[in-house]
Every structure is written in structure tokens, then in C-alpha cells.
Design a protein around this motif. Structure first.
Motif, mmCIF file in Angstrom:
data_model
loop_
_atom_site.group_PDB
_atom_site.id
_atom_site.type_symbol
_atom_site.label_atom_id
_atom_site.label_comp_id
_atom_site.label_asym_id
_atom_site.label_seq_id
_atom_site.Cartn_x
_atom_site.Cartn_y
_atom_site.Cartn_z
ATOM 1 N N VAL A 170 6.180 -9.887 -7.152
ATOM 2 C CA VAL A 170 6.604 -9.471 -7.990
ATOM 3 C C VAL A 170 5.939 -8.414 -8.711
ATOM 4 O O VAL A 170 7.226 -7.797 -9.548
ATOM 5 C CB VAL A 170 6.976 -11.361 -9.228
ATOM 6 C CG1 VAL A 170 7.747 -10.457 -10.592
ATOM 7 C CG2 VAL A 170 7.225 -12.274 -8.419
ATOM 8 N N VAL A 171 5.287 -8.405 -8.615
ATOM 9 C CA VAL A 171 4.889 -7.115 -9.349
ATOM 10 C C VAL A 171 5.022 -5.400 -9.013
ATOM 11 O O VAL A 171 5.560 -4.527 -9.610
ATOM 12 C CB VAL A 171 3.244 -6.837 -9.139
ATOM 13 C CG1 VAL A 171 2.492 -5.200 -9.377
ATOM 14 C CG2 VAL A 171 2.013 -7.787 -10.089
ATOM 15 N N GLU A 172 4.846 -5.499 -7.844
ATOM 16 C CA GLU A 172 5.351 -4.712 -6.293
ATOM 17 C C GLU A 172 7.702 -4.449 -7.065
ATOM 18 O O GLU A 172 7.381 -3.221 -7.088
ATOM 19 C CB GLU A 172 5.546 -5.268 -5.391
ATOM 20 C CG GLU A 172 5.864 -3.713 -4.407
ATOM 21 C CD GLU A 172 5.389 -2.501 -4.456
ATOM 22 O OE1 GLU A 172 6.094 -1.245 -3.777
ATOM 23 O OE2 GLU A 172 3.780 -2.275 -4.727
ATOM 24 N N LEU A 173 8.029 -5.352 -7.346
ATOM 25 C CA LEU A 173 9.072 -5.669 -7.343
ATOM 26 C C LEU A 173 9.615 -4.620 -8.204
ATOM 27 O O LEU A 173 10.280 -4.302 -8.698
ATOM 28 C CB LEU A 173 9.992 -6.799 -6.538
ATOM 29 C CG LEU A 173 10.139 -7.569 -6.255
ATOM 30 C CD1 LEU A 173 10.855 -8.554 -6.099
ATOM 31 C CD2 LEU A 173 10.747 -6.028 -4.679
ATOM 32 N N TYR A 174 8.501 -5.243 -9.905
ATOM 33 C CA TYR A 174 9.007 -4.375 -10.502
ATOM 34 C C TYR A 174 8.737 -3.333 -10.991
ATOM 35 O O TYR A 174 9.501 -2.459 -11.629
ATOM 36 C CB TYR A 174 7.721 -5.135 -11.672
ATOM 37 C CG TYR A 174 7.832 -4.962 -13.163
ATOM 38 C CD1 TYR A 174 9.002 -4.689 -14.314
ATOM 39 C CD2 TYR A 174 6.484 -4.376 -12.679
ATOM 40 C CE1 TYR A 174 8.681 -4.612 -15.844
ATOM 41 C CE2 TYR A 174 6.674 -3.201 -14.594
ATOM 42 C CZ TYR A 174 7.666 -3.252 -16.055
ATOM 43 O OH TYR A 174 7.752 -3.039 -17.322
ATOM 44 N N LYS A 175 7.562 -2.912 -9.801
ATOM 45 C CA LYS A 175 7.709 -1.477 -10.381
ATOM 46 C C LYS A 175 8.675 -0.624 -9.775
ATOM 47 O O LYS A 175 8.914 0.167 -9.741
ATOM 48 C CB LYS A 175 6.258 -1.058 -9.535
ATOM 49 C CG LYS A 175 4.206 -1.602 -10.670
ATOM 50 C CD LYS A 175 3.522 -1.552 -9.565
ATOM 51 C CE LYS A 175 1.847 -1.880 -10.286
ATOM 52 N NZ LYS A 175 0.906 -1.218 -9.265
#
Length: 384
Positions: A341-346
Motif C-alpha cells: 500500500v505504501v508503494e501504491l500511495y506513492k
């Protein structure tokens, strides 16, 4: 029911960190999540949900409060254990709390320290997420379990060991762009297919590493979120299945993944064709191929063709695992789902640096527990 948003997200690097503890890793992830939300006041966090397997046996009881208190968050904290899907479920629990109105801001995340135990001990701790009596206690490892799935897939469909390697080569190329990746180097198709055999037909390059790391995500209500810096959680779906692969009807699918994806798509009123970027659970290369099919990116038996055609490359129609995936970014069990989710948020907020993709509006995170006893799929949508 009100909307939920990711307003901040952060993680540590994934790798081996002998000078760090599980507390310090999680505190770093929280600090980075708060900083990404423009220094969001930690006092505004209502509660926390933390995912971890507890590899090594450190602080199995009350490990949630142990990390949140160390990170300076004196809030009600719940620990989630769903094997490798622990923090994916933590994010889902945070979404439920926000959507229900019980909280305005929930911190969801996870952590794991895996590299400070022996190889035999690590194998034990990984094995506890498999079916105990008929898999783990009879000597079956997860590499062996996924090798069975790979063998069945290669026998049933038009796919080869080189197709497994194509997934590994792609993810290593992506991981080489990621400063947080455990294995930040590229490899060739020949190296991947010709690597040491771990469990036939899987070679070393088809298997993810054991990693240390932590990740944290701030989930907030529409009353708190500022649209320019947030990604809406359009849908989330979860499913459970029998823990042992031998107990299921198929070796060439993970039914829990398909069910979780269907629920997430329905909640979001979206479908597979709407997804612009995906982070999928590629603990072993065969798992990525199965994910393509379970998530509806292609028909059964067509996953290898997607790889051959370059569809899932970072410059393809549907980039998959631009972070490097579990294969190259790493797999600290409790942190993996939140890390996706961190990657997608970025990506959806234009903060991915050298990994940034153009024109991404919908991202999908797919997180699996064990060999498929649990799965969670989360759909994020950029705010226009």
C-alpha cells in the motif's frame, strides 16, 4: 458509509539490519508515514492495527502495544496475525474502523525481524503458517509447497520454467530502481532459470528473500483527508480458505485471492481492466502467475503470455510489482501487505521518484497469507 483515504505512508528499507530492533524499525516507518502526511500530528491518531507473525518468538504477546508505545503513539492497539497477509488485513481493519465512524484516523502497519535467527529456525517460523500436521510436521517447506503448485501449472498450461524466470527478471529490474529493496540488483533470464534448484522446478531466483523491515499507513476519514495528498481506498476485499494446499480443489489457483478480488472490485465498482498498477504477492515466481489469473488480469492459463508480451513490465499496459515485489523488494512477513500500500500511495500521489509511472489512477494491492489460507485485495484511487 463514509469514505476512507490513505493520507500518508512510509516504510523502512527491507533487508538485514543487525543494529535495529523490531521496535526501532516500526518507529522509523511511523515517522516516515507521519512526515509524508506533512508532519501529521501523531496525537490525532485514534488507534492502531499492527500486523506481525512474530518470527523468532520475540514479544509474541502484546507486540502491538510494544511497537506503538515505542513509536510514541499511546493509542488502543490491536495485533493482527494472518501469516504473510497480516498487515494487508491490518489495513482492512483500519478501513473498517474509519468507514464505520468509530475512528477518524487509524495507523495500520506491520513489522518483522527475520534475519537474526538460524536458517533452521527461520524455516520453522515460516512453516508455522502452513498446515501443521500434514505439511510442516512432515517436512514440507513453503518452497516445496509452491514447487508443487508450479509443477501442476507447468503441466497443465503452455508455460515453462523460463516463464517463471521472466517474472523474476522483471521484478529484479524494478527492484534495482528501489532504494528500499532488499535485492537491488538485476538478473538475466539465463541466471534465473539456471540458478541453484531450491525445490524443483523453482530455482533460487524464483524465491523471495527473508527480510527485516516495517511499513506504516495512515488511514483517515473524508473529514480529515486533503484530496491533493490522499488516495481514496475505493475497495477492499478479504477471503479465507483451507490452510493446506492438499485440502483444496486446485493447485493452479489460489481461490482466496479470486474471492478477495471479487469483493474488492464490487465495493469499488471497478474491474480488472480499470487497474493501472498492481503490487501482487510474489513470494515465489509461480505466485505472480497465479495472481494474474486470480485477479482477472487474464484468463486461466494465459499468465505466461502476459509476461512474454511485456504487458506487466513497468512500461507495459499493466505494470506489476514496480517496487520489485516480494522477490526483489523483500518479504518481512508482517510488513509486506502494508508495504504494498505504501508503494501504491506513492505512485498515485506522484511520490515514487525514479519508479514513478505516468497516468496511474487506480492501484491494486494483493496480499496472501501462507499458500493461500488468507488473502486481501485493496484498491486505491487517485483523487482528481
Amino acid at each position: 458509509m463514509r469514505d476512507a483515504y490513505v493520507i500518508g505512508a512510509g516504510q523502512t528499507a527491507f533487508g538485514s539490519f543487525p543494529d535495529e530492533s523490531y521496535r526501532s524499525l516500526f518507529a522509523t516507518a511511523v515517522e516516515r508515514a507521519l512526515a509524508s502526511a506533512d508532519g501529521f500530528d501523531p496525537g490525532a491518531v485514534d488507534e492502531a492495527v499492527v500486523g506481525t507473525l512474530g518470527v523468532g518468538g520475540r514479544q509474541i504477546g502484546l507486540s502491538g502495544p510494544a511497537v506503538t508505545e515505542y513509536a510514541g503513539l499511546s493509542v488502543p492497539t490491536t495485533r493482527v496475525e494472518n501469516a504473510c497477509a497480516a498487515s494487508g488485513y491490518a489495513v482492512r481493519n483500519a478501513v473498517q474502523a474509519v468507514k464505520s465512524g468509530m475512528a477518524d484516523v487509524v495507523l495500520a502497519g506491520g513489522f518483522e525481524v527475520m534475519t537474526d535467527v538460524s536458517a533452521d529456525a527461520a524455516k520453522y517460523w515460516l512453516g508455522v503458517s502452513g498446515e501443521t500436521e500434514w505439511e510442516r510436521l512432515t517436512g514440507t517447506t513453503f518452497a516445496g509447497t509452491y514447487a508443487q503448485m508450479a509443477s501442476a501449472y507447468l503441466a497443465e498450461y503452455d508455460a515453462t520454467v523460463d516463464d517463471l524466470s521472466r517474472a523474476a527478471v522483471k521484478n529484479h529490474a524494478n527492484g534495482a530502481r528501489n532504494p528500499h529493496a532488499h535485492l537491488g540488483f538485476e538478473c538475466s533470464l539465463e541466471e534465473a532459470s539456471g540458478g541453484s534448484v531450491v525445490a524443483d522446478p523453482l530455482t533460487l531466483y524464483h524465491c523471495c528473500p527473508t527480510s527485516d523491515g516495517a511499513a506504516a499507513v495512515l488511514v483517515a476519514s473524508e473529514d480529515v483527508a486533503e484530496s491533493d495528498d490522499a488516495a481514496r481506498i475505493a475497495g477492499v476485499g478479504a477471503a479465507s480458505d483451507r490452510v493446506g494446499v492438499f485440502e483444496r480443489d486446485t493447485y493452479t489457483s489460489i481461490p482466496a485471492s479470486a474471492a478477495a478480488a471479487e469483493a474488492a472490485y464490487e465495493m469499488a465498482d471497478l474491474g480488472p481492466d480499470d487497474v493501472d498498477v498492481a503490487e501482487v504477492h510474489d513470494c515465489f515466481a509461480i505466485a505472480e502467475l497465479l495472481a494474474y489469473e486470480d485477479l482477472g488480469f487474464c484468463e486461466r492459463g494465459e499468465a505466461a503470455e502476459l509476461l512474454r508480451a511485456g504487458v506487466t513490465e513497468r512500461d507495459g499496459r499493466l505494470p506489476v510489482n514496480v517496487s520489485g515485489g516480494l522477490k526483489a523488494k523483500g518479504h518481512p512477513i508482517g510488513a509486506t501487505g502494508a508495504g504494498q500500500v505504501v508503494e501504491l500511495y506513492k505512485q498515485l500521489t506522484g511520490r515514487a521518484g525514479d519508479r514513478q509511472l505516468a497516468d496511474v489512477d487506480v492501484g491494486l494491492a494483493h496480499n496472501v497469507g501462507g499458500s493461500g489460507g488468507a488473502a486481501v485485495v485493496t484498491l486505491l484511487e487517485a483523487e482528481s
